[in-house]
Design an enzyme around this catalytic site. Sequence first.
Site, PDB file in Angstrom:
ATOM      1  N   GLY A 181     -30.892  22.996  25.738  1.00 36.82           N
ATOM      2  CA  GLY A 181     -31.987  23.946  25.840  1.00 36.82           C
ATOM      3  C   GLY A 181     -31.810  25.204  26.661  1.00 36.82           C
ATOM      4  O   GLY A 181     -32.711  26.041  26.661  1.00 36.82           O
ATOM      5  N   GLY A 183     -29.771  27.801  26.275  1.00 39.13           N
ATOM      6  CA  GLY A 183     -29.211  28.955  25.580  1.00 39.13           C
ATOM      7  C   GLY A 183     -30.223  30.074  25.362  1.00 39.13           C
ATOM      8  O   GLY A 183     -31.431  29.844  25.275  1.00 39.13           O
ATOM      9  N   CYS A 186     -32.065  29.538  22.108  1.00 38.48           N
ATOM     10  CA  CYS A 186     -32.446  28.141  21.879  1.00 38.48           C
ATOM     11  C   CYS A 186     -33.893  27.945  22.300  1.00 38.48           C
ATOM     12  O   CYS A 186     -34.304  28.411  23.365  1.00 38.48           O
ATOM     13  CB  CYS A 186     -31.535  27.207  22.682  1.00 38.48           C
ATOM     14  SG  CYS A 186     -31.939  25.459  22.498  1.00 38.48           S
TER      15      CYS A 186
END
Length: 347
Positions: A181, A183, A186
């Site tokens: 999570g 990124g 993301c």
Amino acid sequence: MRIEEDLKLGFKDVLIRPKRSTLKSRSDVELERQFTFKHSGQSWSGVPIIAANMDTVGTFSMASALASFDILTAVHKHYSVEEWQAFINNSSADVLKHVMVSTGTSDADFEKTKQILDLNPALNFVCIDVANGYSEHFVQFVAKAREAWPTKTICAGNVVTGEMCEELILSGADIVKVGIGPGSVCTTRVKTGVGYPQLSAVIECADAAHGLGGMIVSDGGCTTPGDVAKAFGGGADFVMLGGMLAGHEESGGRIIEENGEKFMLFYGMSSESAMKRHVGGVAEYRAAEGKTVKLPLRGPVENTARDILGGLRSACTYVGASRLKELTKRTTFIRVQEQENRIFNNL
């Protein structure tokens, strides 16, 4: 249900405390690392940064450009075997040793990866990538890959906790990819409520992996060269970068023009854009867990690579580390509530 009370930290929550140093110049810092991997037995030397296996980052062009900096590229899994053959035919052995072959976990992925690896013995890295590395099927696939390719260095993930990091190493992974999570494109954390602050994940997984002779790569969450330094300081052996390497000439995203200005599209690999491109759309039983952004074109990636490596060298001089290997031993993190003076950030 249970609640863990101890605080977990991301890169924005800390700074590295400076320490006395005998280094006279940033040029005295050695960024190259030498590794021998646990299962493959392969030895490798280079700068332990990896371009992410996203189709708007991990391209053949990116691999060719970053190889000159001794940086790895996890080439995305959507190239055909024929495209791989053409790339290999036009690339030197020095470029190929900086390439990871990325794969999913389906039977088709396995067969395709086998064909690619058979094209040239210089392809020594396999990156097995799924969003959720906690499934039993994924662990079994890692074991299958290790049995099939005993001399290849296998990177597998993603996970964020010590026990699963250990499980993957014991199943055959040489390097475990850490991050759920963090990124830039993301949205897993907001779509699912699942995740783990990246610095704490790196610290926990590095401790678990190193106890078994394995290694980790911090995947996601870096927005600046300082974050890359923090990831290495937290114990990461490698750092994988997506957003920091997106938007360049070599990145492979679609270019659009608005009001005379050119932009490149960059999207997460679980985004609607990615799923429309590769599997025809978002399946009705799932939600997209990524977003698409427009980035102003940033020119050749070599300028960004130099900036990242320069920041790393400078971080090492601030703590007296003459080699990147020493950075984690010389790192003391301090918790902070501010990172920078932002008065002119909007100018």
